[in-house]
Design a protein around this motif. Structure first.
Motif, PDB file in Angstrom:
ATOM      1  N   LYS A   4      -2.342  -4.748   0.704  1.00 33.28           N
ATOM      2  CA  LYS A   4      -1.347  -4.099   1.602  1.00 33.28           C
ATOM      3  C   LYS A   4      -1.290  -4.029   2.851  1.00 33.28           C
ATOM      4  O   LYS A   4      -2.275  -3.899   3.463  1.00 33.28           O
TER       5      LYS A   4
ATOM      6  N   SER B 143       0.235  -2.737   6.562  1.00 32.25           N
ATOM      7  CA  SER B 143       0.900  -1.758   6.850  1.00 32.25           C
ATOM      8  C   SER B 143       1.025  -1.562   8.689  1.00 32.25           C
ATOM      9  O   SER B 143       0.353  -2.184   9.129  1.00 32.25           O
TER      10      SER B 143
ATOM     11  N   GLN C  65       1.800  -7.044  -0.048  1.00 35.44           N
ATOM     12  CA  GLN C  65       2.952  -6.095   0.011  1.00 35.44           C
ATOM     13  C   GLN C  65       3.201  -5.360   1.259  1.00 35.44           C
ATOM     14  O   GLN C  65       1.892  -5.080   1.731  1.00 35.44           O
TER      15      GLN C  65
ATOM     16  N   PHE D 288       4.423  -2.684   4.111  1.00 36.51           N
ATOM     17  CA  PHE D 288       4.677  -1.240   4.089  1.00 36.51           C
ATOM     18  C   PHE D 288       5.184  -0.877   5.585  1.00 36.51           C
ATOM     19  O   PHE D 288       4.171  -0.777   6.190  1.00 36.51           O
TER      20      PHE D 288
ATOM     21  N   LEU E 199       1.863   3.947   4.879  1.00 32.36           N
ATOM     22  CA  LEU E 199       0.534   3.827   4.648  1.00 32.36           C
ATOM     23  C   LEU E 199      -0.280   4.244   5.715  1.00 32.36           C
ATOM     24  O   LEU E 199       0.415   4.120   6.825  1.00 32.36           O
TER      25      LEU E 199
ATOM     26  N   PHE F 232      -6.261  -4.521   2.477  1.00 31.98           N
ATOM     27  CA  PHE F 232      -5.448  -4.086   3.264  1.00 31.98           C
ATOM     28  C   PHE F 232      -5.353  -4.679   4.700  1.00 31.98           C
ATOM     29  O   PHE F 232      -6.539  -5.443   5.017  1.00 31.98           O
TER      30      PHE F 232
END
Ligand code: X3X
Length: 336
Positions: free
Chosen positions: A37, A39, A70, A72, A77, A93
């Motif tokens: 993820k 951010s 992914q 964001f 996040l 992350f």
């Protein structure tokens, strides 16, 4: 007895084959899959968001879906300090923040992100490729932070207010929104303002409601987040900080990724930053014209007065390498 030994050897051989195959899959990544993820705080219309999405898509394609990043935006996040903490904790992350937030772990990054150091994007990019910064990146890895890039530059940050600012005295008593890192707070305080840290998501409403008297940011931020629609229509071209983001991942997570995929990730994030710098260098003139068409006014400032006000910030802070500012100045002088 002999027959039994042969059976045992056959079984050992079969098990070793299975194990060897499993290891080889992990090493080559044939069945490897990792979801990360990513951010950041930027808005959909800003180039950084577009660049991150493009890099993530390219990595997915070039790893045949093994590495899925992914993205964001807009602090959906954990972001800023909390985003970097996710990396340090070893989460799957990627944090995309400016280097001042790495300064909490390796103080020299606060020197790298100090005010009024750079005259151009290119100077900063060249410095990030120096042995001096490579040594800083190695120290970040000792803290659990693998830095994949430092040069997702989003423009020189200027003071944006509803009144015209030309000197530090003009900023006296004015509440100016900054991101929450000490580097920004110290910079705007030294410039004469009352630094008021807020997450980006609360900034424009704070300007409109008079909670703050203005903010500081680049023309790309101004256009991309529609600051120009607020009452803050005057841009004082202080160019006090070169806004740039780094890309940070946990060293533990990074080390577990098969080498062939790491090479693809590194290349794509490196190329993505180069592309973003070239795009924004080409766009700046038109962005200024577009902002002016919306009623934004740009004014020159007393640059020497702001430089003098900021000079005390080149004093070494706790944890900084002795002479770090002299080393940065020397690197920059060698380019000029
Ligand atoms: O940590 C990344 C940047 O320093 C964030 O700066 P900020 O909070 O002024 O946001 C910049 C905007 O362009 C976000 O849309």
């Amino acid at each position: 007895m002999k027959k039994g030994l042969v059976t045992v050897w056959i079984m050992v051989f079969m098990v070793s084959l299975v194990f060897a195959n499993a290891v080889s899959e992990t090493e080559t990544g044939e069945d490897y899959k990792l979801v990360l993820k990513l951010s950041h705080v930027f808005s959909p219309a800003e180039q950084l968001t577009k660049s991150m999405d493009a890099v993530a898509e390219s990595i997915y394609e070039k790893t045949d879906g093994a590495i899925e990043i992914q993205t964001f935006p807009q602090a959906q996040l954990p972001a800023y300090k909390e985003g970097v903490e996710q990396v340090v904790r070893g989460a799957d992350f990627i944090s995309v923040e400016d280097p001042s937030f790495i300064g909490d772990y390796v103080a020299d990054f606060k020197a790298l992100y100090a005010p009024m150091l750079y005259r151009s994007f290119d100077e900063y990019v060249a410095l990030t490729e120096s042995e001096l910064v490579e040594q800083m990146m190695a120290r970040a890895e000792e803290q659990g932070i693998k830095i994949l890039a430092l040069d997702y530059i989003y423009g020189f940050r200027n003071v944006i207010t509803d009144k015209v600012i030309t000197t530090p005295a003009d900023l006296s008593g004015m509440k100016i929104r900054t991101p929450g890192s000490k580097s920004y707070i110290d910079t705007l305080t030294a410039m004469g303002a009352i630094a008021t840290p807020l997450p980006w998501g609360e900034t424009l409403s704070a300007v409109q409601q008079g909670v703050v008297d203005g903010l500081e940011g680049s023309e790309f931020t101004n256009l991309g987040t529609k600051v120009y629609e607020s009452r803050a229509k005057n841009v004082a071209t202080t160019r006090h900080i070169l806004g740039t983001c780094g890309v940070y991942i946990s060293t533990e997570v990074w080390d577990r990724i098969p080498e062939n995929y790491r090479a693809i990730m590194q290349e794509e994030f490196t190329d993505g930053a180069t592309d973003m710098v070239n795009i924004l260098k080409g766009q700046h003139g038109d962005v200024v014209k577009e902002l002016e068409s919306y009623g934004v006014k740009f004014n020159e400032v007393d640059g020497d007065a702001f430089k003098a006000a900021l000079a005390p910030l080149y004093a070494e802070q706790p944890g900084m390498t002795p002479g770090i500012f002299q080393d940065i100045f020397a690197e920059l002088e060698s380019m000029r």
